[in-house]
Design a protein around this motif. Structure first.
Motif, PDB file in Angstrom:
ATOM      1  N   GLU A   4       1.109  -1.067   0.095  1.00  0.00           N
ATOM      2  CA  GLU A   4       0.135  -0.009   0.160  1.00  0.00           C
ATOM      3  C   GLU A   4       1.698   1.208  -0.003  1.00  0.00           C
ATOM      4  O   GLU A   4       2.327   1.370   0.771  1.00  0.00           O
ATOM      5  N   HIS A   5       0.380   1.595  -1.036  1.00  0.00           N
ATOM      6  CA  HIS A   5       1.223   3.439  -1.108  1.00  0.00           C
ATOM      7  C   HIS A   5       0.034   4.638  -0.467  1.00  0.00           C
ATOM      8  O   HIS A   5      -1.005   4.645  -1.561  1.00  0.00           O
ATOM      9  N   GLU A   6       0.431   5.505  -0.098  1.00  0.00           N
ATOM     10  CA  GLU A   6      -0.753   7.324  -0.060  1.00  0.00           C
ATOM     11  C   GLU A   6       0.349   7.811  -1.533  1.00  0.00           C
ATOM     12  O   GLU A   6       1.101   8.477  -1.470  1.00  0.00           O
ATOM     13  N   VAL A  83       6.975  10.537   7.182  1.00  0.00           N
ATOM     14  CA  VAL A  83       5.400  11.197   6.716  1.00  0.00           C
ATOM     15  C   VAL A  83       4.840  10.152   8.250  1.00  0.00           C
ATOM     16  O   VAL A  83       4.752   9.677   8.803  1.00  0.00           O
ATOM     17  N   ILE A  84       3.824  11.480   8.550  1.00  0.00           N
ATOM     18  CA  ILE A  84       2.696  10.996   9.445  1.00  0.00           C
ATOM     19  C   ILE A  84       1.459  11.154   9.004  1.00  0.00           C
ATOM     20  O   ILE A  84       0.842  11.567   8.042  1.00  0.00           O
ATOM     21  N   ARG A  85       0.527   9.598   9.304  1.00  0.00           N
ATOM     22  CA  ARG A  85      -0.160   8.860   8.416  1.00  0.00           C
ATOM     23  C   ARG A  85      -1.043   8.614   9.888  1.00  0.00           C
ATOM     24  O   ARG A  85      -1.008   8.260  10.920  1.00  0.00           O
ATOM     25  N   MET A 156       1.385  13.646   5.400  1.00  0.00           N
ATOM     26  CA  MET A 156       1.723  14.742   5.429  1.00  0.00           C
ATOM     27  C   MET A 156       3.112  14.277   5.836  1.00  0.00           C
ATOM     28  O   MET A 156       3.182  13.931   6.804  1.00  0.00           O
ATOM     29  N   SER A 157       4.478  14.856   5.099  1.00  0.00           N
ATOM     30  CA  SER A 157       5.399  14.512   5.284  1.00  0.00           C
ATOM     31  C   SER A 157       5.656  15.460   6.614  1.00  0.00           C
ATOM     32  O   SER A 157       5.180  17.111   6.299  1.00  0.00           O
ATOM     33  N   ARG A 158       6.619  15.604   7.111  1.00  0.00           N
ATOM     34  CA  ARG A 158       6.992  15.659   8.263  1.00  0.00           C
ATOM     35  C   ARG A 158       8.254  16.783   7.868  1.00  0.00           C
ATOM     36  O   ARG A 158       8.872  16.628   6.556  1.00  0.00           O
TER      37      ARG A 158
END
Length: 162
Positions: A4-6, A83-85, A156-158
């Motif tokens: 799985e990828h976002e 990455v914050i998910r 969102m990327s850190r």
């Protein structure tokens, strides 16, 4: 290797933009597992986060195809790291008077919030990554799950980069 990828898509918030993006995925046979969409901090733009299953070749193809859609301004595949998910889940669980305290205690451990109490059930709100939500669901199976509603993943990327 498939996993799985976002994928982040920033587009001008025009009529039918989400429909055009999703129809591209359908036409090409790409499987979208989850989707979230909303506005951005820039007026007139939409932010979509799609969770897809695929390998590196598929991800490259997706990026190239999505960039061809008029009004799309950015396409980014989130890396595994930095990455914050998060995902939001509401879960309704059977709850007898003798099990209610146990369920609330488990919800507290998972930082869940009880939103509704009825004589036979509890509704709990939980936010977190996919593993955390899966773990909570596994435990709640012991009590009896009546209903689950989940959002897609927001990511969102850190740091300062988009």
């Amino acid at each position: 290797m498939n996993r799985e990828h976002e994928i982040l898509i920033i587009a001008k918030n025009t009529d039918g933009i989400v429909s055009r993006i999703m129809s591209l995925f359908n036409r090409r046979g790409y499987s979208v597992l989850k989707m979230t969409a909303g506005v951005t901090n820039k007026p007139g733009y939409a932010r979509l986060t799609l969770t897809v299953d695929g390998d590196d070749k598929t991800l490259n193809q997706i990026q190239k195809q999505v960039y061809k859609i008029v009004d799309v301004v950015k396409v980014k595949v989130f890396p595994v790291e930095n990455v914050i998910r998060r995902e939001l889940m509401l879960i309704k669980v059977k709850s007898a008077p003798e099990t209610r305290a146990q369920i609330v205690q488990v919800a507290d451990i998972y930082r869940g919030k009880v939103l509704d109490v009825s004589p036979t059930s509890l509704v709990i709100e939980l936010t977190g990554d996919v593993k955390k939500l899966r773990g909570f669901v596994e435990i709640m199976h012991n009590y009896g799950i009546l209903e689950i509603a989940k959002t897609g993943v927001v990511a969102m990327s850190r740091g300062e980069k988009l």
